[in-house]
Scaffold this motif. Structure first.
Motif, PDB file in Angstrom:
ATOM      1  N   ALA A 159       0.854  -1.265  -0.102  1.00  0.00           N
ATOM      2  CA  ALA A 159      -0.071  -0.009   0.040  1.00  0.00           C
ATOM      3  C   ALA A 159       1.007   1.401  -0.014  1.00  0.00           C
ATOM      4  N   GLU A 160       2.112   1.217   0.722  1.00  0.00           N
ATOM      5  CA  GLU A 160       2.912   2.557   0.646  1.00  0.00           C
ATOM      6  C   GLU A 160       4.191   2.358  -0.220  1.00  0.00           C
ATOM      7  N   GLU A 161       4.157   1.003  -0.943  1.00  0.00           N
ATOM      8  CA  GLU A 161       5.487   0.720  -1.856  1.00  0.00           C
ATOM      9  C   GLU A 161       5.480   1.789  -2.888  1.00  0.00           C
ATOM     10  N   ASN A 162       6.769   2.187  -3.373  1.00  0.00           N
ATOM     11  CA  ASN A 162       6.848   3.131  -4.396  1.00  0.00           C
ATOM     12  C   ASN A 162       7.570   2.469  -5.711  1.00  0.00           C
ATOM     13  N   ALA A 163       7.647   3.261  -6.739  1.00  0.00           N
ATOM     14  CA  ALA A 163       7.932   2.403  -8.084  1.00  0.00           C
ATOM     15  C   ALA A 163       9.445   1.774  -7.753  1.00  0.00           C
ATOM     16  N   GLY A 164      10.420   2.598  -7.095  1.00  0.00           N
ATOM     17  CA  GLY A 164      11.834   2.041  -6.968  1.00  0.00           C
ATOM     18  C   GLY A 164      11.637   0.752  -6.336  1.00  0.00           C
ATOM     19  N   GLU A 165      10.951   0.604  -5.125  1.00  0.00           N
ATOM     20  CA  GLU A 165      11.105  -0.425  -4.487  1.00  0.00           C
ATOM     21  C   GLU A 165      10.422  -1.797  -5.241  1.00  0.00           C
ATOM     22  N   LEU A 166       9.249  -1.388  -6.030  1.00  0.00           N
ATOM     23  CA  LEU A 166       8.606  -2.633  -6.884  1.00  0.00           C
ATOM     24  C   LEU A 166       9.613  -2.950  -8.095  1.00  0.00           C
ATOM     25  N   HIS A 167      10.266  -1.973  -8.452  1.00  0.00           N
ATOM     26  CA  HIS A 167      11.341  -2.152  -9.691  1.00  0.00           C
ATOM     27  C   HIS A 167      12.145  -3.166  -9.092  1.00  0.00           C
ATOM     28  N   ASP A 168      12.734  -3.034  -8.031  1.00  0.00           N
ATOM     29  CA  ASP A 168      13.797  -4.173  -7.281  1.00  0.00           C
ATOM     30  C   ASP A 168      13.184  -5.371  -7.268  1.00  0.00           C
ATOM     31  N   ARG A 169      12.007  -5.457  -6.652  1.00  0.00           N
ATOM     32  CA  ARG A 169      11.266  -6.822  -6.568  1.00  0.00           C
ATOM     33  C   ARG A 169      11.162  -7.405  -7.628  1.00  0.00           C
ATOM     34  N   LEU A 170      10.609  -6.766  -8.798  1.00  0.00           N
ATOM     35  CA  LEU A 170      10.081  -7.370  -9.913  1.00  0.00           C
ATOM     36  C   LEU A 170      11.607  -7.750 -10.821  1.00  0.00           C
ATOM     37  N   MET A 171      12.768  -7.254 -10.440  1.00  0.00           N
ATOM     38  CA  MET A 171      13.867  -7.534 -11.188  1.00  0.00           C
ATOM     39  C   MET A 171      14.372  -8.850 -10.759  1.00  0.00           C
ATOM     40  N   GLU A 172      14.092  -9.142  -9.321  1.00  0.00           N
ATOM     41  CA  GLU A 172      14.354 -10.541  -8.951  1.00  0.00           C
ATOM     42  C   GLU A 172      13.322 -11.735  -9.395  1.00  0.00           C
ATOM     43  N   VAL A 173      12.049 -11.191  -9.432  1.00  0.00           N
ATOM     44  CA  VAL A 173      11.040 -12.035  -9.978  1.00  0.00           C
ATOM     45  C   VAL A 173      11.341 -12.292 -11.405  1.00  0.00           C
ATOM     46  N   GLY A 174      11.752 -11.459 -11.994  1.00  0.00           N
ATOM     47  CA  GLY A 174      11.842 -11.317 -13.545  1.00  0.00           C
ATOM     48  C   GLY A 174      13.224 -12.109 -13.758  1.00  0.00           C
ATOM     49  N   SER A 175      14.289 -12.124 -13.043  1.00  0.00           N
ATOM     50  CA  SER A 175      15.254 -13.021 -12.993  1.00  0.00           C
ATOM     51  C   SER A 175      14.914 -14.446 -13.096  1.00  0.00           C
ATOM     52  N   SER A 176      14.088 -14.847 -12.097  1.00  0.00           N
ATOM     53  CA  SER A 176      13.855 -16.376 -12.061  1.00  0.00           C
ATOM     54  C   SER A 176      12.810 -16.601 -13.124  1.00  0.00           C
ATOM     55  N   ALA A 177      12.066 -15.997 -13.522  1.00  0.00           N
ATOM     56  CA  ALA A 177      11.066 -15.896 -14.696  1.00  0.00           C
ATOM     57  C   ALA A 177      12.024 -16.405 -15.846  1.00  0.00           C
ATOM     58  N   VAL A 178      12.976 -15.774 -16.213  1.00  0.00           N
ATOM     59  CA  VAL A 178      13.851 -15.755 -17.440  1.00  0.00           C
ATOM     60  C   VAL A 178      14.703 -16.964 -17.327  1.00  0.00           C
ATOM     61  N   VAL A 179      15.043 -17.363 -16.242  1.00  0.00           N
ATOM     62  CA  VAL A 179      15.698 -18.756 -16.127  1.00  0.00           C
ATOM     63  C   VAL A 179      15.065 -19.847 -16.283  1.00  0.00           C
ATOM     64  N   GLU A 180      13.810 -19.728 -15.792  1.00  0.00           N
ATOM     65  CA  GLU A 180      12.453 -20.858 -15.945  1.00  0.00           C
ATOM     66  C   GLU A 180      12.556 -20.917 -17.565  1.00  0.00           C
ATOM     67  N   THR A 181      12.310 -19.770 -18.232  1.00  0.00           N
ATOM     68  CA  THR A 181      12.089 -19.827 -19.529  1.00  0.00           C
ATOM     69  C   THR A 181      13.129 -20.359 -20.353  1.00  0.00           C
ATOM     70  N   LEU A 182      14.364 -20.121 -19.861  1.00  0.00           N
ATOM     71  CA  LEU A 182      15.447 -20.518 -20.707  1.00  0.00           C
ATOM     72  C   LEU A 182      15.469 -22.090 -20.558  1.00  0.00           C
ATOM     73  N   ALA A 183      15.243 -22.575 -19.140  1.00  0.00           N
ATOM     74  CA  ALA A 183      15.154 -24.148 -19.048  1.00  0.00           C
ATOM     75  C   ALA A 183      14.132 -24.775 -19.991  1.00  0.00           C
ATOM     76  N   LEU A 184      13.021 -24.426 -20.132  1.00  0.00           N
ATOM     77  CA  LEU A 184      12.029 -24.576 -20.951  1.00  0.00           C
ATOM     78  C   LEU A 184      12.340 -24.745 -22.347  1.00  0.00           C
ATOM     79  N   ILE A 185      13.059 -23.667 -22.890  1.00  0.00           N
ATOM     80  CA  ILE A 185      13.245 -23.596 -24.384  1.00  0.00           C
ATOM     81  C   ILE A 185      14.528 -24.541 -24.597  1.00  0.00           C
ATOM     82  N   GLU A 186      15.497 -24.866 -23.467  1.00  0.00           N
ATOM     83  CA  GLU A 186      16.696 -25.690 -23.611  1.00  0.00           C
ATOM     84  C   GLU A 186      16.079 -27.046 -23.927  1.00  0.00           C
TER      85      GLU A 186
END
Length: 315
Positions: A159-186
């Motif tokens: 409720a109080e989170e700002n764009a910078g804080e959400l950016h950093d959390r999404l970068m972490e979630v995005g990193s795991s999403a990309v690695v999972e995607t790479l594994a599926l493609i591989e």
């Protein structure tokens, strides 16, 4: 199972977190494509993109084309002999580029597609008062953020989170999403879902001076969402009019106070430590802000040196 030879395309800090995760998971990155250097700051010195800085530090093959259809660039890209391209916060690719690798080109987008296609998905999710967002990987096609989806991951928005804080959390979630995607493609295990368009889809419009300006006629919650959705960058802004002066003020942090009052909308009310702006359903208390030519400061620091008149107004 086919060994991946990856070309990575990206520009800002968000993309660096993803590229770093790809490298740390021992995938082969045969080349990195990023934006050309741009003049920045008062001295207009050429500034490297965050991705270029990372690529140089890690001795990765780097290309910086100004024109993605340029024959010399396309030949260099072809010579990297990649079988997959990964795109994170880059720019729209011509078909000749995204069709080049055998296994395709996929993009990581910081929203739950099809909502918030476009340039600023993290900001708009907060500005619009969403309570959840996430990331999606999808194969690129000839439009922006419309391709067949591979996978998505959802997270809540505080409720109080700002764009910078959400950016950093999404970068972490995005990193795991990309690695999972790479594994599926591989492994050849990718199944995709076609995006379904509907009239309720929300768009992540490019941020500009107009849509970053505070409209004090809106509700306290809407104004609060705009301020946190644009903090720390590019920041919400407004004018403060006080004692015959007008300041262009950036607002970084605020608090909602819901209560009835008799003040005019936009009127600035101050104590020794607090700055509040009257809105239709209460007040926005300004916690941190920046005046022209000054550093970002807390409200009480500004009040140490500035006296506001009873007629002071935010516009």
């Amino acid at each position: 199972m086919e060994k991946l030879r990856i070309v990575f395309m990206g520009t800002p800090e968000f993309a660096v977190g993803i590229l770093d995760t790809i490298i740390k998971n021992n995938y082969e990155v045969v080349g990195v494509i990023t934006a050309v250097d741009k003049p920045a700051g008062r001295g207009q010195k050429l500034k490297y993109s965050a991705v270029k800085e990372y690529a140089l530090e890690h001795n990765l093959k780097l290309l910086q084309p100004s024109n993605l259809k340029d024959e010399t660039f396309l030949k260099e890209l072809q010579n990297l002999n990649a079988n997959l391209q990964v795109v994170v916060a880059f720019r729209m690719l011509p078909e000749v580029v995204w069709r080049m690798p055998k296994l395709g080109t996929f993009n990581l987008h910081a929203s739950l597609l099809p909502d918030y296609r476009g340039a600023a998905p993290i900001n708009w999710a907060i500005i619009n008062g969403e309570t959840k967002t996430g990331v999606t990987t999808f194969f690129i096609d000839d439009k922006i953020d419309t391709g067949a989806m591979i996978l998505s991951k959802e997270i809540g928005i505080g409720a109080e989170e700002n764009a910078g804080e959400l950016h950093d959390r999404l970068m972490e979630v995005g990193s795991s999403a990309v690695v999972e995607t790479l594994a599926l493609i591989e492994k050849g295990n990718v199944t995709t879902t076609i995006q379904v368009d509907h009239s309720e889809i929300k768009t992540a419009y490019k941020l500009n001076r107009d849509n970053c300006k505070v409209d004090w006629n809106k509700s306290a919650v809407e104004i609060h969402n705009l301020i946190r959705g644009l903090s720390p960058y590019p920041s919400a802004w407004c004018f403060f009019k006080n004692n015959g002066e007008e300041w262009n003020v950036k607002l970084y942090e605020a608090k909602v106070i819901l209560e009835q009052h008799h003040f005019n909308i936009g009127q600035i009310i101050t104590t020794k430590k607090e700055i509040k702006v009257a809105v239709k359903d209460g007040y926005i208390q300004i916690l941190s802000l920046q005046l022209p030519g000054k550093k970002k400061m807390q409200a009480h620091e500004l009040l140490n040196g500035v006296a506001f008149s009873e007629r002071a107004q935010a516009e």
